[in-house]
Motif scaffolding. Structure first.
Motif, PDB file in Angstrom:
ATOM      1  N   SER A  70      -4.817  24.909  84.788  1.00 26.56           N
ATOM      2  CA  SER A  70      -4.901  26.211  85.364  1.00 26.56           C
ATOM      3  C   SER A  70      -3.974  25.420  86.854  1.00 26.56           C
ATOM      4  CB  SER A  70      -5.860  27.121  86.176  1.00 26.56           C
ATOM      5  OG  SER A  70      -6.024  28.045  84.553  1.00 26.56           O
ATOM      6  N   VAL A  72      -2.449  26.843  90.947  1.00 34.55           N
ATOM      7  CA  VAL A  72      -2.666  28.411  91.362  1.00 34.55           C
ATOM      8  C   VAL A  72      -1.229  28.186  93.072  1.00 34.55           C
ATOM      9  CG1 VAL A  72      -3.993  29.296  94.016  1.00 34.55           C
ATOM     10  CG2 VAL A  72      -5.320  28.187  92.159  1.00 34.55           C
ATOM     11  N   TYR A 116      -4.123  31.681 101.523  1.00 34.22           N
ATOM     12  CA  TYR A 116      -5.342  32.361 100.846  1.00 34.22           C
ATOM     13  C   TYR A 116      -6.848  32.333 102.039  1.00 34.22           C
ATOM     14  CZ  TYR A 116      -2.599  31.312  96.976  1.00 34.22           C
ATOM     15  OH  TYR A 116      -2.200  31.171  96.130  1.00 34.22           O
ATOM     16  N   LEU A 123      -9.217  26.397  96.569  1.00 35.31           N
ATOM     17  CA  LEU A 123      -9.138  26.999  96.079  1.00 35.31           C
ATOM     18  C   LEU A 123      -7.945  26.402  94.533  1.00 35.31           C
ATOM     19  CD1 LEU A 123      -6.908  30.339  96.530  1.00 35.31           C
ATOM     20  CD2 LEU A 123      -9.337  30.045  95.312  1.00 35.31           C
ATOM     21  N   TRP A 150       3.726  24.745  92.679  1.00 42.14           N
ATOM     22  CA  TRP A 150       2.585  25.114  91.775  1.00 42.14           C
ATOM     23  C   TRP A 150       1.791  23.899  91.490  1.00 42.14           C
ATOM     24  CZ3 TRP A 150       1.396  29.474  90.009  1.00 42.14           C
ATOM     25  CH2 TRP A 150       2.088  30.454  90.076  1.00 42.14           C
ATOM     26  N   ALA A 153      -5.844  23.478  90.328  1.00 38.75           N
ATOM     27  CA  ALA A 153      -6.387  24.818  90.387  1.00 38.75           C
ATOM     28  C   ALA A 153      -7.539  23.685  90.961  1.00 38.75           C
ATOM     29  CB  ALA A 153      -6.495  26.377  89.466  1.00 38.75           C
ATOM     30  N   HIS A 173     -10.519  34.849  90.327  1.00 36.90           N
ATOM     31  CA  HIS A 173      -9.562  34.367  89.548  1.00 36.90           C
ATOM     32  C   HIS A 173      -9.030  35.695  89.220  1.00 36.90           C
ATOM     33  CE1 HIS A 173      -7.248  34.686  85.813  1.00 36.90           C
ATOM     34  NE2 HIS A 173      -6.635  33.096  85.897  1.00 36.90           N
ATOM     35  N   LEU A 176      -6.753  36.494  91.989  1.00 40.91           N
ATOM     36  CA  LEU A 176      -5.238  35.666  91.763  1.00 40.91           C
ATOM     37  C   LEU A 176      -4.223  36.014  91.172  1.00 40.91           C
ATOM     38  CD1 LEU A 176      -6.973  32.301  92.193  1.00 40.91           C
ATOM     39  CD2 LEU A 176      -5.656  33.523  94.201  1.00 40.91           C
ATOM     40  N   VAL A 182      -1.661  32.415  90.098  1.00 41.89           N
ATOM     41  CA  VAL A 182      -2.389  31.547  89.471  1.00 41.89           C
ATOM     42  C   VAL A 182      -1.875  31.599  87.783  1.00 41.89           C
ATOM     43  CG1 VAL A 182      -4.342  33.182  88.576  1.00 41.89           C
ATOM     44  CG2 VAL A 182      -4.481  30.857  88.781  1.00 41.89           C
TER      45      VAL A 182
END
Length: 426
Positions: A70, A72, A116, A123, A150, A153, A173, A176, A182
């Protein structure tokens, strides 16, 4: 009526009397026993297939998530950040030194906090700074303005993205995901990286390359020595008590626990010969000792199965003993020899205890460059990851098991191809 006739009238029907009650009962019992045996065999097969299916489903279910990662979204305003780097300087001679001195972690934390809130830095994984560093190195012009990146995560968010996190992580999650901040995709770094203390940064390539180098050393040593030993014992060695003692010793060595070979490798190759510790050359030497008895036994059985008429015919037309062995007997025995070799190599590929004894459990952060460089192996890497506390290593362990199984299937496939290629039909 004579005495013989009286005796014949009083004797029960013989077992060969197929119409008699006793024979019919015996046949019914025989058929019932056969049906029970077939049912028992079918039950054993179904149980075995069930366990295998459970293993594969569990491994694939957990391991498939290990191949994904993943990410973020992070907005970074480089001119306002604390990353004081000149794009022109990154194209000069001291570019690497400038990048090494830059505090990319601080830049990530500042941008995450601004976007954030106070929990923003949590994160992102520690690999976020490395991704940012690589991005700046590849494109220095990005420092001139604002960029959308990007970055990997954290373990908690990654697990929550795969529907296996805590309630709080799941809510984070979802928030996001609602904002499109995400995403989850294939983790190429897992196939190209090495070991790490962070599950979001680990890769399998270092351990895979270590296993590959170790198997090459094992095969180069064990195969020729094992085959030549089998040829000598079967074709040339005299039949006496010394030969019998050697045969018994080889059969016993094939059943010796693998950790004993690890102790032998530790004593001989490390303590006596002072070879580099945790290197594929030492692992290959140790596993070659373990594999050679299996190759010798399989090679002898394969050579013994060649019909004697082949030898007699070759000798009859004037061939020497060496020509008979290497031109006729050995090519015909090669399929059986390859089968035994792949069995021994498959056993060596999955061994962990001997490699632990010679020190191949070290933390190796980069793939080995050769057989003398520090390395680890796939089974050892799986063992080390399974002992980690972080939940992120669970799926990485299953993914590594899948890679090991694919490696083993590839080896078996090559062996089957070679065996079918050299097999002779009589």
């Amino acid at each position: 009526m004579s005495d013989a006739a009286l005796r014949a009238d009083t004797i029960d029907p013989t077992p060969t009397d197929w119409g008699g009650a006793e024979m019919r009962a015996r046949i019914r019992r025989r058929y019932a026993a056969e049906r029970r045996f077939k049912l028992l065999g079918l039950t054993a097969i179904l149980v075995s297939v069930g366990f295998l299916a459970f293993l594969l489903v569990t491994m694939v279910g957990n391991g498939a998530r290990g191949f994904t990662q993943s990410e973020v979204r992070l907005e970074v305003d480089f001119p306002r950040s604390s990353l004081f780097l000149d794009p022109a300087a990154l194209r000069g001679f001291g570019a690497e030194q400038a990048i090494a001195n830059a505090d990319f972690e601080r830049v990530v934390n500042e941008a995450a906090t601004a976007q954030y809130g106070a929990d923003g830095p949590a994160l992102f994984s520690p690999g976020a700074r490395l991704r940012l560093r690589d991005t700046v190195r590849a494109n220095p012009d990005i420092l001139a303005g604002r960029a959308t990146l990007w970055l990997p995560a954290s373990t908690a968010i990654d697990i929550a993205a795969k529907s296996d996190g805590t309630a709080d992580d799941e809510r984070i999650h979802e928030r996001l995901n609602a904002g499109g901040a995400v995403r989850t995709g294939f983790n190429w770094a897992f196939l190209t990286g090495s070991d790490s203390t962070d599950p979001t940064l680990v890769g399998i390539w270092g351990a895979f390359k270590g296993s590959l180098l170790t198997m090459i050393v094992t095969l180069v040593l064990a195969f020729p020595i094992g085959v030549l030993s089998a040829v000598y014992l079967e074709e040339y060695a005299p039949r006496n008590r010394w030969t019998d003692m050697i045969e018994v010793s080889i059969n016993n060595l094939a059943a010796v626990p693998s950790i004993i070979f690890g102790l032998l490798g530790l004593a001989v190759f490390l303590n006596f010969m002072h070879l580099p510790r945790s290197a594929p050359i030492v692992g290959g030497l140790t596993l070659a000792l373990m594999t050679m008895p299996v190759i010798v036994i399989a090679g002898r059985n394969a050579i013994k199965s060649v019909p004697p008429s082949i030898r007699d015919a070759a000798l009859g037309i004037g061939a020497s003993r060496v020509q008979v062995v290497f031109h006729h007997v050995l090519p015909l025995a090669l399929p059986g020899i390859l089968t035994g070799t792949i069995i021994g190599m498959a056993r060596a590929l999955g061994e962990t205890a001997p490699l632990l004894m010679i020190g191949m459990r070290a933390f190796i952060a980069s793939p080995p460059g050769g057989v003398s460089d520090p390395a680890t192996a796939l089974p050892v890497q799986i063992f080390l990851w399974s002992d980690e506390v972080s939940r992120g290593f669970v799926e990485k362990t299953s993914a590594a098991i899948i890679v090991l199984l694919l490696f083993l299937l590839a080896m078996n496939g090559i062996a089957i191809y070679l065996r079918n290629r050299f097999e002779r039909r009589w």
